[in-house]
Each structure stands twice: as structure tokens, then as C-alpha cells.
Design an enzyme around this catalytic site. Structure first.
Site, PDB file in Angstrom:
ATOM      1  N   CYS A 118      20.525  -0.317 -28.148  1.00 34.06           N
ATOM      2  CA  CYS A 118      21.519  -0.394 -27.065  1.00 34.06           C
ATOM      3  C   CYS A 118      22.855   0.183 -27.529  1.00 34.06           C
ATOM      4  O   CYS A 118      23.142   0.268 -28.695  1.00 34.06           O
ATOM      5  CB  CYS A 118      21.739  -1.841 -26.654  1.00 34.06           C
ATOM      6  SG  CYS A 118      20.224  -2.688 -26.230  1.00 34.06           S
ATOM      7  N   ARG A 140      20.978   7.510 -28.838  1.00 37.10           N
ATOM      8  CA  ARG A 140      20.374   6.283 -29.381  1.00 37.10           C
ATOM      9  C   ARG A 140      19.135   5.890 -28.594  1.00 37.10           C
ATOM     10  O   ARG A 140      18.392   5.001 -28.992  1.00 37.10           O
ATOM     11  CB  ARG A 140      21.390   5.138 -29.331  1.00 37.10           C
ATOM     12  CG  ARG A 140      22.615   5.345 -30.191  1.00 37.10           C
ATOM     13  CD  ARG A 140      23.773   4.483 -29.748  1.00 37.10           C
ATOM     14  NE  ARG A 140      23.529   3.073 -29.977  1.00 37.10           N
ATOM     15  CZ  ARG A 140      23.912   2.425 -31.093  1.00 37.10           C
ATOM     16  NH1 ARG A 140      24.512   3.113 -32.057  1.00 37.10           N
ATOM     17  NH2 ARG A 140      23.697   1.153 -31.262  1.00 37.10           N
ATOM     18  N   TRP A 164      18.297  -0.404 -24.564  1.00 34.48           N
ATOM     19  CA  TRP A 164      16.991  -0.044 -25.131  1.00 34.48           C
ATOM     20  C   TRP A 164      16.194  -1.350 -25.084  1.00 34.48           C
ATOM     21  O   TRP A 164      16.466  -2.280 -25.868  1.00 34.48           O
ATOM     22  CB  TRP A 164      17.144   0.469 -26.555  1.00 34.48           C
ATOM     23  CG  TRP A 164      15.855   0.621 -27.281  1.00 34.48           C
ATOM     24  CD1 TRP A 164      15.237  -0.305 -28.077  1.00 34.48           C
ATOM     25  CD2 TRP A 164      14.981   1.749 -27.277  1.00 34.48           C
ATOM     26  NE1 TRP A 164      14.057   0.173 -28.555  1.00 34.48           N
ATOM     27  CE2 TRP A 164      13.862   1.438 -28.099  1.00 34.48           C
ATOM     28  CE3 TRP A 164      15.027   2.989 -26.682  1.00 34.48           C
ATOM     29  CZ2 TRP A 164      12.810   2.325 -28.314  1.00 34.48           C
ATOM     30  CZ3 TRP A 164      13.973   3.879 -26.901  1.00 34.48           C
ATOM     31  CH2 TRP A 164      12.895   3.549 -27.695  1.00 34.48           C
ATOM     32  N   ASN A 166      24.151  -6.018 -27.770  1.00 33.90           N
ATOM     33  CA  ASN A 166      23.221  -5.211 -28.558  1.00 33.90           C
ATOM     34  C   ASN A 166      22.711  -6.121 -29.665  1.00 33.90           C
ATOM     35  O   ASN A 166      23.491  -6.788 -30.328  1.00 33.90           O
ATOM     36  CB  ASN A 166      23.943  -3.986 -29.155  1.00 33.90           C
ATOM     37  CG  ASN A 166      22.993  -3.092 -29.938  1.00 33.90           C
ATOM     38  OD1 ASN A 166      21.773  -3.275 -29.858  1.00 33.90           O
ATOM     39  ND2 ASN A 166      23.530  -2.158 -30.679  1.00 33.90           N
ATOM     40  N   GLY A 167      21.377  -6.183 -29.830  1.00 35.18           N
ATOM     41  CA  GLY A 167      20.811  -7.053 -30.863  1.00 35.18           C
ATOM     42  C   GLY A 167      19.707  -7.916 -30.278  1.00 35.18           C
ATOM     43  O   GLY A 167      19.228  -7.679 -29.172  1.00 35.18           O
ATOM     44  N   GLU A 214      -0.521   9.132 -44.741  1.00 33.00           N
ATOM     45  CA  GLU A 214       0.766   9.226 -44.023  1.00 33.00           C
ATOM     46  C   GLU A 214       1.743  10.059 -44.824  1.00 33.00           C
ATOM     47  O   GLU A 214       2.463  10.896 -44.272  1.00 33.00           O
ATOM     48  CB  GLU A 214       1.320   7.836 -43.768  1.00 33.00           C
ATOM     49  CG  GLU A 214       2.702   7.815 -43.141  1.00 33.00           C
ATOM     50  CD  GLU A 214       2.803   8.618 -41.854  1.00 33.00           C
ATOM     51  OE1 GLU A 214       1.757   8.976 -41.267  1.00 33.00           O
ATOM     52  OE2 GLU A 214       3.925   8.910 -41.432  1.00 33.00           O
ATOM     53  N   LYS A 266       3.594  13.473 -43.393  1.00 35.68           N
ATOM     54  CA  LYS A 266       5.064  13.569 -43.354  1.00 35.68           C
ATOM     55  C   LYS A 266       5.525  14.863 -43.997  1.00 35.68           C
ATOM     56  O   LYS A 266       6.367  15.578 -43.479  1.00 35.68           O
ATOM     57  CB  LYS A 266       5.668  12.363 -44.074  1.00 35.68           C
ATOM     58  CG  LYS A 266       7.007  11.904 -43.555  1.00 35.68           C
ATOM     59  CD  LYS A 266       7.014  11.678 -42.074  1.00 35.68           C
ATOM     60  CE  LYS A 266       5.903  10.770 -41.654  1.00 35.68           C
ATOM     61  NZ  LYS A 266       5.555  10.870 -40.243  1.00 35.68           N
ATOM     62  N   GLU A 286       4.448  18.042 -41.821  1.00 34.62           N
ATOM     63  CA  GLU A 286       5.014  18.269 -40.486  1.00 34.62           C
ATOM     64  C   GLU A 286       6.484  18.663 -40.527  1.00 34.62           C
ATOM     65  O   GLU A 286       6.984  19.191 -39.544  1.00 34.62           O
ATOM     66  CB  GLU A 286       4.802  17.055 -39.591  1.00 34.62           C
ATOM     67  CG  GLU A 286       5.519  15.798 -39.995  1.00 34.62           C
ATOM     68  CD  GLU A 286       5.321  14.702 -38.962  1.00 34.62           C
ATOM     69  OE1 GLU A 286       5.148  14.994 -37.784  1.00 34.62           O
ATOM     70  OE2 GLU A 286       5.321  13.529 -39.355  1.00 34.62           O
ATOM     71  N   HIS A 334     -15.659  15.391 -56.029  1.00 30.52           N
ATOM     72  CA  HIS A 334     -16.846  15.819 -55.261  1.00 30.52           C
ATOM     73  C   HIS A 334     -16.585  17.097 -54.506  1.00 30.52           C
ATOM     74  O   HIS A 334     -17.113  17.293 -53.414  1.00 30.52           O
ATOM     75  CB  HIS A 334     -17.268  14.679 -54.306  1.00 30.52           C
ATOM     76  CG  HIS A 334     -17.682  13.450 -55.036  1.00 30.52           C
ATOM     77  ND1 HIS A 334     -18.872  13.329 -55.723  1.00 30.52           N
ATOM     78  CD2 HIS A 334     -17.006  12.285 -55.261  1.00 30.52           C
ATOM     79  CE1 HIS A 334     -18.938  12.162 -56.300  1.00 30.52           C
ATOM     80  NE2 HIS A 334     -17.825  11.485 -56.041  1.00 30.52           N
ATOM     81  N   LYS A 379       8.240  15.027 -29.970  1.00 28.81           N
ATOM     82  CA  LYS A 379       8.325  13.618 -30.371  1.00 28.81           C
ATOM     83  C   LYS A 379       7.224  12.807 -29.703  1.00 28.81           C
ATOM     84  O   LYS A 379       6.640  11.926 -30.308  1.00 28.81           O
ATOM     85  CB  LYS A 379       9.692  13.029 -30.013  1.00 28.81           C
ATOM     86  CG  LYS A 379       9.886  11.599 -30.466  1.00 28.81           C
ATOM     87  CD  LYS A 379       9.717  11.459 -31.974  1.00 28.81           C
ATOM     88  CE  LYS A 379       9.756  10.019 -32.435  1.00 28.81           C
ATOM     89  NZ  LYS A 379       9.345   9.880 -33.867  1.00 28.81           N
TER      90      LYS A 379
HETATM   91  C1  AGP Z   1       4.576  11.363 -36.536  1.00 30.89           C
HETATM   92  O1  AGP Z   1       5.428  11.782 -37.587  1.00 30.89           O
HETATM   93  C2  AGP Z   1       4.145  12.524 -35.708  1.00 30.89           C
HETATM   94  N1  AGP Z   1       5.300  13.104 -35.116  1.00 30.89           N
HETATM   95  C3  AGP Z   1       2.999  12.268 -34.756  1.00 30.89           C
HETATM   96  O2  AGP Z   1       1.838  12.271 -35.548  1.00 30.89           O
HETATM   97  C4  AGP Z   1       2.986  10.924 -33.981  1.00 30.89           C
HETATM   98  O3  AGP Z   1       2.796   9.856 -34.875  1.00 30.89           O
HETATM   99  C5  AGP Z   1       1.799  10.941 -33.003  1.00 30.89           C
HETATM  100  O4  AGP Z   1       2.007  11.986 -32.087  1.00 30.89           O
HETATM  101  C6  AGP Z   1       1.629   9.621 -32.253  1.00 30.89           C
HETATM  102  O5  AGP Z   1       2.786   9.363 -31.499  1.00 30.89           O
HETATM  103  P1  AGP Z   1       2.957   7.870 -30.848  1.00 30.89           P
HETATM  104  O6  AGP Z   1       3.023   6.935 -32.011  1.00 30.89           O
HETATM  105  O7  AGP Z   1       4.213   7.940 -30.060  1.00 30.89           O
HETATM  106  O8  AGP Z   1       1.748   7.619 -30.014  1.00 30.89           O
END
Ligand code: AGP
Length: 615
Positions: A2, A27, A78, A104-105, A488, A492, A495, A511, A610
Site C-alpha cells: 500500500c 508499488r 495492495w 499500510n501494514g 530455481e 534465475k 532469465e 550419467h 511478469k
Molecule cells: C520467475 O522468475 C519467472 N519470471 C517465471 O518463471 C514465473 O515464475 C512464472 O511465469 C510463474 O508466474 P506466477 O508465479 O505469477 O504464476
């Protein structure tokens, strides 16, 4: 999260509030509102959706540029309690309509306070924790009937548990408003014959660069000509204002160069906000999840379905739920799940994980599982999102908005939610007893501190990245939860730095893929599982024999592996079961610094969005 803006002065307040709120849009928010004093009354206008919806309402009511309205507070919400709606938007009014509050909080004890107020006869218009604050201020204000709104706010915040940044406006005091903060940021802006509050500097930077940062448990009384700042004991505090030299773009990132770095540094708070409101007397309380012993014991399996980072969180979830609950768990990426004719029955619990709650692959997979009779439990960061609305149960992560495309704090909070779920289910079916549950919860409460500690090593990671950012291919290898974490870590890196990378089970490399290891190949090895460290040391020797350079990410319990690593990032001691939530942060920092060294756009990497709302 928020945003808050407040102003008292001699200009028309509403344009100042709208301008400030618009500078906080980064935000993330789902509704906006303002409260102001007009003709000795507190008036509010609040709207779900974008700020322009609110602006349109103010224009239509002929309010926007009225000069005689010169005091007000504004808010972008938010959602954390209650879906986005006009009613749940802030500001919230007291029952008599003479006091308005923006917040906010998270008020962790809002349910207890709400029951207290309901017993006094108060009625509620919203599902929010904030409305409790509005009625509580009114209660204290009238109970002492001394017309002292500052004292009423002070008594109110003494009742609150959790985090708050508050703005409070009272019709009886048309030339002042009150601000208070604990754990949620709030700053004071000193203008010429006017004064401001804001949850973040960008909101008011175009009006003043003289800023006072409020500290926890302080209360401020603002008029056009003065700000009086009080500490928790009611003593007046004098604090020299800062002169902010940032430009507004930099200020939106809170002084960080990128949103991704800002969001990594928000991880301790995000995990704390996800965990703490759900702990009560050494028990876990989920708002609307009734997975009791009978419901859990009748399950034939649990499926976890998600995409990308959320799917990697699901793999950690698989390990911990199977370890603790001894229930079979399968993990599917959503885009595969719906097309492989999965076996789903009404005895299947499907856990859907999504930061945005709008990923189309995941949404479609959820609908398919639901169509086949499965109960749906969603772990989502956006309140009121499509997945949240269609699931049978929702556990919200409380990471706040995640602006950078590369998910960081959302992953940590997804793990936190999965841990709480696993502990709760294991306790329900008697796999762990109250003593074991209490021990785990004690460790959960400490996790934000451990994440904070890993963040303090960023300079070591920065130096290592400076040596290796020209690598063409980087391998992450691990065993058990370290393998889940490696997936993960590898995503990271890929990407945002565009460096090819793969995550491999430590025992699997030999293997086939070990054929790719050559002189100088960088291999990153998270090691947090003491029972597997000897095996990992053997795997590391295998790749070192072929020329690999080893970066170890080690807990003290796995320190023996340092002997086979070329460089080491030390982790704090952490329960191996909980290690991924702490060990992931150095890998996120590693990806970040590799990208910064390559000069690429950390927050908006090429080809990516995103929220992927297409198949
Ligand atoms: C995460 O770094 C990526 N940008 C992407 O893999 C993301 O996690 C994936 O598209 C799922 O998004 P969501 O968690 O909003 O469903």
C-alpha cells in the site's frame, strides 16, 4: 504494498494527493482513495482499480480543485485482507463518520480487536484489518471525551500487534492530522507553510526534498506550519530533516539500483509477514483452510501444479510434505499437466502456486483438476486474482507487489507458506507432535534473521560474479533439497543474465551430462544437507577432475565440503529442512550481479513478461 500520502497546507489538497499516489503506482495496487475535510466534515472518495477512476469521481463531484479543501490523506491499496473492492479500499471511516484512517501494514490481532468492537456494538462495512483501526480510534476518542485525537491514536496503537503506517484525519480538528508507524515505513515532508506524510519518498519528492524518516512507535501531529514528533513515551523528538538528492526514478526503488535488489532486501519482511500472522500460541492458524485429520487421511495423493519459479517452489514443497506427512506428492508444470491426461480423483488435493494468480497455464491446469473433482488449494500473492477467486482454499503469500520480472521474494514466501502447510498437515495427522511443531515454528520465526544474514554477504557474491560473468555455461548441482533449490538458482541466472545454465542432481551428472564439463566450467554447489554432503563431495571431485571451478554455498554443518571448493559462500546454520528458504538468497544475488556485470536490464529481461497470461 500500500501507499500513503497526506498533506496539510494552503493549496488544494486533492491534486497533491493524486499526484503523490500516482508516484507510488510502482508499488502495485488494486484500489485508491482519499479522505479530506470539507465544510467541517470528513469526506471520502475511494475506488477499486486505477487512480484515474478516483480522479474521475473527484472531477464529477466538482471537488478536485476546490482551494478551500486543504487537508487530506490518500491511499493506494495492495489487498491483504479482503479482495479488491470499493468497500475494502481505504480510507476507512469510524462509525460516526468523523474520523478517517489510511493504513499500510498488517494488524495481526485484528480479529480479537474486531470481536471487542463488535461486542461494543460497532458494525463493519469491510473485510479489512484497517477498519478495525478506524473504529478503535473512535472508541478511544469518545471514551475519554477530551477531544484529544492524538491521545486517541496513541491509545489505539498501544492495542495493535503487527505492522502499521497510519494517517488519521478527524473532523473536529480541520487543521491537523496524525501519523504513526511501526514496521511499515512512513516519512514526513517539510514544506513551505505546508507539511506532508508519505509511505515512500517519491510521493512527495516533487514538493519537498526535506524529509524526516519516522521511526518505529513514533507519532506525528501535522499542521500547515509545524510537525510535532513524539516517541513511544509521548516525549517530543527533534530530528534534523534529511535533504534528499535522489531523482524521482531512483527514489521509487527506495534508493536501490533495481527493483530486484529492493525486493531481495524485502525478503525478511515478506517472510515475516507471511508467517507471523498465522502463528498463535505455538499453533498455525490458516484463515479459511479446514484440512482436518479426516480430510488429510482420505487423500490418495497431493499434486502441486505451477510454472517457472512457482513450480520450483512446488518441488521443495514435494520434498517437505513427503518427508513430514508421508503422503505421495507429484509436481507438474502446468503447461504439461493439462495435456497428459493426469490421474485426478476427488481424493486428490491439488496445490496451485502462483505469484500473480493470473498465469494462464496455471489457471487452466487448476480448472482441469477441479473439473476432475480435486479440491484446490492456491498459494497466491495477489489478493482477489483469478486463481485466488476460483480456488476452494487460498493461502496468501504476503510478499507485497513484485515488480522485477525475475521472482525473488515471492519464491521465499511461497516456501514459507508450503512449510506452514506441511507442518500443519503433519501435526493434524499425528506425524509430528506439539513439541516438534513448536520447535519447527520457533525456527520459522527465526528465518527472516537468517535471510538478513545472507544478504549481508552480497559483497562476496559481487566479487565472485565479477570473475565469472563471461561464463558460457554454468551448472548447479545438488542433492535432495539442494537439487530442488538448484533448479530455481539456475532459472534465475538464465532469465536475467542470458547465460546458459542447468540444474542437475549431484548423482545424475555422471550419467551423461558430465561430458559437458571442461576446463574452467563453473559448477555451483549449494550444500545444506549434512546427510548428503559426503556424496556431494564425491560428485564435486568428479567434475573437478574434468577441470570444473567450484563455488560452494555451504552451511556450517556442511563446512567439510570447503576442501573441494575453489570459493565458498557461507550460510548461517539452519535446519536442513528449512534450508532452501535461506540458501536461495545468495543464488538470487549471484544471478543479479552476473547480470549487472553483463550490463543487461535486471528488472526487465528480454523476451519475458511478469505475468504470462498467454498459453
Ligand atoms: C520467475 O522468475 C519467472 N519470471 C517465471 O518463471 C514465473 O515464475 C512464472 O511465469 C510463474 O508466474 P506466477 O508465479 O505469477 O504464476
Amino acid at each position: 504494498m500500500c501507499g500513503i500520502v497526506g498533506y496539510v497546507g494552503h493549496d488544494a489538497v486533492l491534486p497533491v494527493l493524486l499526484d503523490g499516489l500516482s508516484r507510488l503506482e510502482y508499488r502495485g495496487y488494486d484500489s485508491a482513495g482519499v479522505a479530506f475535510i470539507d465544510q467541517e466534515q470528513v469526506k471520502i472518495r475511494k475506488k477499486k482499480g486505477r487512480i484515474k477512476n478516483l480522479e474521475q469521481a473527484l472531477i464529477e463531484d466538482g471537488l478536485l480543485n476546490r482551494l478551500e479543501i486543504h487537508i487530506g490523506i490518500g491511499h493506494t491499496r495492495w489487498a491483504t485482507h479482503g479482495a479488491p473492492s470499493d468497500e475494502n479500499s481505504h480510507p476507512h471511516l469510524s462509525a460516526d463518520g468523523r474520523i478517517a484512517v489510511v493504513h499500510n501494514g498488517i494488524i495481526e490481532n485484528y480479529l480479537e480487536l474486531k470481536r471487542f468492537l463488535l461486542d461494543l456494538g460497532y458494525e463493519f462495512q469491510s473485510e479489512t484489518d484497517t477498519e478495525v483501526v478506524a473504529h478503535l480510534v473512535e472508541h478511544h476518542y469518545h471514551e475519554h471525551n477530551d477531544g484529544d485525537i492524538l491521545a486517541a491514536v496513541r491509545r489505539t496503537i498501544a492495542d495493535l500487534e503487527g505492522s502499521y503506517a497510519l494517517g488519521v484525519l478527524c473532523a473536529d480538528h480541520p487543521n491537523q492530522f496524525i501519523a504513526a508507524r511501526k514496521d511499515s515505513p512512513l516519512v514526513l515532508g517539510l514544506g513551505e507553510s505546508c507539511n506532508y506524510i508519505a509511505s515512500d519518498i517519491p510521493a512527495i519528492l516533487s514538493h519537498t526534498r526535506r524529509i524526516v524518516i519516522m521511526e518505529d512507535r513514533e507519532i506525528a501531529q501535522l499542521t500547515a506550519d509545524a510537525i510535532i514528533l513524539y516517541d513511544a513515551l509521548g516525549q517530543i523528538v527533534t530530528r534534523e530533516p534529511l535533504l534528499v538528492t535522489w531523482d524521482s526514478e531512483a527514489a521509487e526503488k527506495g534508493g536501490y539500483e533495481h527493483f530486484m535488489m529492493k525486493e531481495m532486501h524485502e525478503e525478511p519482511k515478506a517472510v515475516r509477514d507471511t508467517v507471523m500472522p498465522r502463528l498463535r500460541e505455538n499453533r498455525i492458524r490458516f484463515d479459511s483452510l479446514n484440512l482436518d485429520r479426516a480430510a488429510i487421511n482420505q487423500l490418495d495423493r497431493i499434486r502441486i501444479v505451477a510454472c517457472g519459479t512457482a513450480a520450483h517452489a512446488g518441488i521443495v514443497g514435494k520434498y517437505i510434505i513427503e518427508e513430514l506427512c508421508r503422503i505421495p506428492v507429484e509436481v507438474d508444470v502446468a503447461s504439461e499437466f493439462r495435456y497428459r491426461n493426469p490421474i485426478v480423483t476427488d481424493k486428490t488435493l491439488t496445490i496451485i502456486i502462483s505469484q500473480s494468480g493470473e498465469t494462464l497455464d496455471t489457471l487452466a491446469a487448476m480448472r482441469e483438476a477441479k473439473r476432475q473433482g480435486s479440491q484446490i488449494l492456491a498459494i497466491v500473492n495477489v489478493v482477489g486474482s483469478s486463481i485466488a477467486r476460483e480456488a476452494d482454499h487460498v493461502i496468501y503469500t504476503v510478499a507485497g507487489p513484485e515488480i522485477a520480472v525475475a521472482s525473488t521474494k515471492a519464491y521465499n514466501t511461497q516456501l514459507a507458506a508450503l512449510y506452514l502447510l506441511a507442518f500443519q498437515m503433519a501435526f493434524e495427522i499425528g506425524k509430528i507432535d506439539a513439541k516438534q511443531l513448536e520447535a519447527y515454528l520457533t525456527k520459522m520465526v527465526d528465518l527472516p534473521n537468517l535471510i538478513e544474514e545472507t544478504l549481508s554477504h552480497q559483497d562476496i557474491i559481487q566479487r565472485f560474479a565479477a570473475e565469472h560473468f563471461n561464463a558460457h555455461s554454468i551448472f548447479f548441482i545438488g542433492r535432495g533439497l539442494d537439487f530442488a533449490l538448484s533448479m530455481e538458482a539456475s532459472l534465475k541466472l538464465k532469465e536475467i543474465s542470458y547465460i546458459h545454465s542447468e540444474a542437475y542432481a549431484g548423482g545424475e551428472l555422471k550419467h551423461g551430462t558430465i561430458a559437458l564439463i571442461e576446463e574452467g566450467t563453473l559448477v555451483v554447489c549449494p550444500m545444506t544437507q549434512p546427510q548428503l554432503v559426503d556424496k556431494m563431495i564425491s560428485n564435486i571431485r568428479e567434475v573437478k577432475a574434468r577441470g570444473a571451478v567450484i563455488l560452494g554455498i555451504l552451511t556450517p554443518e556442511c563446512a567439510k565440503a570447503a576442501e573441494v571448493c575453489d570459493q565458498v559462500i557461507e550460510l548461517p546454520s539452519v535446519d536442513p529442512l528449512l534450508a532452501p528458504i535461506v540458501a536461495v538468497t545468495p543464488t538470487q544475488l549471484f544471478a543479479y550481479y552476473m547480470t549487472v556485470n553483463k550490463g543487461f536490464d535486471v528488472d526487465k529481461p528480454r523476451n519475458l513478461a511478469k505475468s504470462v497470461t498467454v498459453e
